[in-house]
Design a protein around this motif. Structure first.
Motif, PDB file in Angstrom:
ATOM      1  N   VAL A 149       3.478   4.928   5.922  1.00 29.51           N
ATOM      2  CA  VAL A 149       4.641   4.283   6.873  1.00 29.51           C
ATOM      3  C   VAL A 149       4.757   2.949   6.365  1.00 29.51           C
ATOM      4  O   VAL A 149       3.937   2.315   5.790  1.00 29.51           O
ATOM      5  CB  VAL A 149       4.102   4.308   8.183  1.00 29.51           C
ATOM      6  CG1 VAL A 149       5.414   3.373   8.791  1.00 29.51           C
ATOM      7  CG2 VAL A 149       3.725   5.300   8.866  1.00 29.51           C
ATOM      8  N   VAL A 150       6.259   2.672   5.991  1.00 28.65           N
ATOM      9  CA  VAL A 150       6.659   1.271   5.369  1.00 28.65           C
ATOM     10  C   VAL A 150       7.636   0.886   6.709  1.00 28.65           C
ATOM     11  O   VAL A 150       8.546   1.223   6.963  1.00 28.65           O
ATOM     12  CB  VAL A 150       7.361   1.574   4.147  1.00 28.65           C
ATOM     13  CG1 VAL A 150       7.782   0.179   3.704  1.00 28.65           C
ATOM     14  CG2 VAL A 150       6.303   2.063   3.139  1.00 28.65           C
ATOM     15  N   ARG A 158      -4.585  -1.824  -3.498  1.00 27.95           N
ATOM     16  CA  ARG A 158      -5.934  -0.957  -3.625  1.00 27.95           C
ATOM     17  C   ARG A 158      -6.480  -0.727  -2.398  1.00 27.95           C
ATOM     18  O   ARG A 158      -7.487   0.094  -2.353  1.00 27.95           O
ATOM     19  CB  ARG A 158      -6.865  -1.988  -4.541  1.00 27.95           C
ATOM     20  CG  ARG A 158      -8.186  -1.335  -4.699  1.00 27.95           C
ATOM     21  CD  ARG A 158      -9.375  -2.293  -5.121  1.00 27.95           C
ATOM     22  NE  ARG A 158      -9.112  -2.234  -6.831  1.00 27.95           N
ATOM     23  CZ  ARG A 158      -8.909  -3.646  -7.264  1.00 27.95           C
ATOM     24  NH1 ARG A 158      -8.560  -4.748  -6.321  1.00 27.95           N
ATOM     25  NH2 ARG A 158      -8.600  -3.780  -8.370  1.00 27.95           N
ATOM     26  N   PHE A 159      -6.092  -1.434  -1.200  1.00 33.89           N
ATOM     27  CA  PHE A 159      -6.916  -1.407  -0.046  1.00 33.89           C
ATOM     28  C   PHE A 159      -6.888   0.196   0.478  1.00 33.89           C
ATOM     29  O   PHE A 159      -7.913   0.708   0.766  1.00 33.89           O
ATOM     30  CB  PHE A 159      -5.925  -2.012   1.222  1.00 33.89           C
ATOM     31  CG  PHE A 159      -6.838  -2.117   2.523  1.00 33.89           C
ATOM     32  CD1 PHE A 159      -7.825  -2.897   2.766  1.00 33.89           C
ATOM     33  CD2 PHE A 159      -6.459  -1.248   3.421  1.00 33.89           C
ATOM     34  CE1 PHE A 159      -8.495  -3.279   3.968  1.00 33.89           C
ATOM     35  CE2 PHE A 159      -6.953  -1.221   4.421  1.00 33.89           C
ATOM     36  CZ  PHE A 159      -8.140  -2.360   4.699  1.00 33.89           C
ATOM     37  N   GLY A 160      -5.833   0.909   0.477  1.00 33.38           N
ATOM     38  CA  GLY A 160      -5.802   2.379   0.780  1.00 33.38           C
ATOM     39  C   GLY A 160      -6.850   3.200   0.074  1.00 33.38           C
ATOM     40  O   GLY A 160      -7.838   4.167   0.814  1.00 33.38           O
ATOM     41  N   LEU A 161      -6.952   2.728  -1.347  1.00 35.48           N
ATOM     42  CA  LEU A 161      -7.903   3.700  -1.971  1.00 35.48           C
ATOM     43  C   LEU A 161      -9.294   3.182  -2.008  1.00 35.48           C
ATOM     44  O   LEU A 161     -10.129   4.269  -2.050  1.00 35.48           O
ATOM     45  CB  LEU A 161      -7.468   3.192  -3.597  1.00 35.48           C
ATOM     46  CG  LEU A 161      -6.032   3.482  -4.090  1.00 35.48           C
ATOM     47  CD1 LEU A 161      -5.756   3.319  -5.688  1.00 35.48           C
ATOM     48  CD2 LEU A 161      -5.836   5.018  -3.928  1.00 35.48           C
ATOM     49  N   LYS A 162      -9.455   2.039  -1.633  1.00 32.73           N
ATOM     50  CA  LYS A 162     -10.980   1.535  -1.250  1.00 32.73           C
ATOM     51  C   LYS A 162     -11.411   2.276  -0.059  1.00 32.73           C
ATOM     52  O   LYS A 162     -12.550   2.816   0.025  1.00 32.73           O
ATOM     53  CB  LYS A 162     -10.828   0.139  -1.010  1.00 32.73           C
ATOM     54  CG  LYS A 162     -12.173  -0.548  -0.809  1.00 32.73           C
ATOM     55  CD  LYS A 162     -12.229  -2.261  -0.609  1.00 32.73           C
ATOM     56  CE  LYS A 162     -13.585  -2.781  -0.398  1.00 32.73           C
ATOM     57  NZ  LYS A 162     -13.279  -4.276  -0.283  1.00 32.73           N
ATOM     58  N   THR A 222      -1.953  -0.333 -11.810  1.00 35.40           N
ATOM     59  CA  THR A 222      -1.027  -0.591 -13.051  1.00 35.40           C
ATOM     60  C   THR A 222       0.229  -0.058 -12.970  1.00 35.40           C
ATOM     61  O   THR A 222       1.216  -0.244 -13.073  1.00 35.40           O
ATOM     62  CB  THR A 222      -1.847  -0.530 -14.155  1.00 35.40           C
ATOM     63  OG1 THR A 222      -3.053  -1.373 -14.041  1.00 35.40           O
ATOM     64  CG2 THR A 222      -1.044  -0.832 -15.493  1.00 35.40           C
ATOM     65  N   ASP A 223      -0.309   1.614 -12.802  1.00 33.69           N
ATOM     66  CA  ASP A 223       1.031   2.517 -12.735  1.00 33.69           C
ATOM     67  C   ASP A 223       1.836   2.090 -11.634  1.00 33.69           C
ATOM     68  O   ASP A 223       3.267   2.011 -11.848  1.00 33.69           O
ATOM     69  CB  ASP A 223       0.414   3.767 -12.562  1.00 33.69           C
ATOM     70  CG  ASP A 223       1.461   4.961 -12.640  1.00 33.69           C
ATOM     71  OD1 ASP A 223       2.472   4.722 -13.192  1.00 33.69           O
ATOM     72  OD2 ASP A 223       1.325   6.135 -12.056  1.00 33.69           O
ATOM     73  N   TYR A 224       1.485   1.921 -10.397  1.00 32.08           N
ATOM     74  CA  TYR A 224       2.366   1.633  -9.263  1.00 32.08           C
ATOM     75  C   TYR A 224       2.870   0.204  -9.343  1.00 32.08           C
ATOM     76  O   TYR A 224       4.201  -0.017  -8.945  1.00 32.08           O
ATOM     77  CB  TYR A 224       1.555   1.912  -7.876  1.00 32.08           C
ATOM     78  CG  TYR A 224       1.811   3.375  -7.679  1.00 32.08           C
ATOM     79  CD1 TYR A 224       2.962   4.091  -6.922  1.00 32.08           C
ATOM     80  CD2 TYR A 224       0.671   4.210  -8.146  1.00 32.08           C
ATOM     81  CE1 TYR A 224       3.052   5.400  -6.718  1.00 32.08           C
ATOM     82  CE2 TYR A 224       0.965   5.685  -8.109  1.00 32.08           C
ATOM     83  CZ  TYR A 224       1.824   6.251  -7.467  1.00 32.08           C
ATOM     84  OH  TYR A 224       1.899   7.641  -7.192  1.00 32.08           O
ATOM     85  N   ARG A 256       1.839   0.041  -1.892  1.00 31.53           N
ATOM     86  CA  ARG A 256       0.567   0.291  -1.374  1.00 31.53           C
ATOM     87  C   ARG A 256       0.549   1.520  -0.755  1.00 31.53           C
ATOM     88  O   ARG A 256      -0.703   2.333  -0.305  1.00 31.53           O
ATOM     89  CB  ARG A 256       0.145  -0.660  -0.412  1.00 31.53           C
ATOM     90  CG  ARG A 256      -1.135  -0.849   0.448  1.00 31.53           C
ATOM     91  CD  ARG A 256      -1.268  -1.941   1.223  1.00 31.53           C
ATOM     92  NE  ARG A 256      -0.567  -2.230   2.370  1.00 31.53           N
ATOM     93  CZ  ARG A 256      -0.595  -3.025   3.392  1.00 31.53           C
ATOM     94  NH1 ARG A 256      -1.712  -3.908   3.058  1.00 31.53           N
ATOM     95  NH2 ARG A 256       0.246  -3.105   4.206  1.00 31.53           N
ATOM     96  N   THR A 257       1.812   1.987   0.028  1.00 33.05           N
ATOM     97  CA  THR A 257       1.792   3.301   0.606  1.00 33.05           C
ATOM     98  C   THR A 257       1.794   4.269  -0.413  1.00 33.05           C
ATOM     99  O   THR A 257       1.074   5.501  -0.247  1.00 33.05           O
ATOM    100  CB  THR A 257       2.992   3.354   1.560  1.00 33.05           C
ATOM    101  OG1 THR A 257       3.167   2.135   2.319  1.00 33.05           O
ATOM    102  CG2 THR A 257       3.040   4.452   2.103  1.00 33.05           C
TER     103      THR A 257
END
Length: 264
Positions: free
Chosen positions: A88-89, A106-110, A124-126, A155-156
């Motif tokens: 969601v954005v 990075r938050f969601g990946l963490k 880096t990609d995003y 981030r999403t």
């Protein structure tokens, strides 16, 4: 119904069947008898006057609220709550002010326990996708409104959701920034093939982005018309401004505005 381009048959991913919603047992329905399917790789825009339930519809699909009647499904399962596969954005990007751009992304990946190496490569990609690679170490207060929204989108998207739900994400931006953000989102969608549900009150925005446009009326909120479009493909290949003046665009725009005014 006007169809500019025949849509290919795509696999269904979200289905709402006879959905109605009232916030209490003795209040009127906010939404009523909503039947809606979202297919893989579609870009669906929802238009309608204020108070017609556009954002409420998105919240049901996101799993933030549940229908009073009917069913809401993600694939073959009932939507039981929020899920990273339905990102969601919002209009106001909820960034963490104490984290820099890269740390926010990075938050969601963490939370999903990605390794540092995996996370760095994806970040880096995003950052490149949203044009913010040079700002990875900046804090949110150092960014413009459009840049903050780019961070929120990155981030999403970095979680690779099947569905991206966007609630008037460009509504608070100036006209030039808004057009730049639309172009960026169009490019990312064509590259990643996510399914997008995009809430807007702007007819031009809906027609220039969506492959399908749904028009809602209020009292209670319901879908009154659907349009299939191809303007987003044209906009990706040429100057976006040119599509605003073509006969098909102007005709569809006029019909939608008439529908919304009549509904109000």
């Amino acid at each position: 119904m006007i169809s500019v381009r025949q849509q290919e048959n795509l696999e269904n991913i979200i289905r709402l069947s006879n959905v109605s919603l009232a916030y209490s047992a003795d209040s009127a329905n906010v939404l009523e008898n909503i039947d809606l399917s979202l297919n893989k790789k579609e870009f669906v825009c929802v238009l309608g006057p204020s108070g017609c339930g556009k954002s409420t519809l998105l919240k049901i699909i996101a799993g933030f609220i549940f229908p009073s009647q009917g069913t809401a499904q993600f694939g073959t399962k009932a939507i039981a709550g929020p899920d990273w596969q339905r990102g969601v954005v919002f209009q106001q990007p909820p960034l963490y002010p104490w984290l820099n751009v890269a740390e926010n992304i990075r938050f969601g990946l963490k939370m999903r326990h990605f390794s540092k190496k995996q996370s760095e490569d994806l970040i880096t990609d995003y950052l490149e996708k949203v044009g913010l690679l040079a700002f990875r170490n900046h804090k949110p207060y150092e960014l413009s409104g459009g840049m903050k929204q780019r961070v929120a989108i990155a981030r999403t998207l970095i979680n690779n959701p099947l569905v991206l739900l966007m609630d008037e994400p460009f509504g608070a931006l100036d006209a030039l920034t808004r057009e730049q953000m639309q172009a960026m989102l169009r490019k990312i969608w064509l590259e990643l093939n996510n399914t997008i549900l995009f809430i807007t009150h702007d007819v031009d925005e809906a027609l220039s982005l969506g492959t399908r446009v749904l028009v809602m009326a209020k009292g209670p909120g319901r879908i009154i018309r659907e349009y299939k479009t191809s303007f987003t493909y044209s906009a990706a290949q040429e100057n976006t401004e040119s599509i605003y003046h073509c006969d098909d665009f102007l005709h569809m725009r006029g019909e939608i505005l008439h529908l919304i005014r009549s509904a109000v």
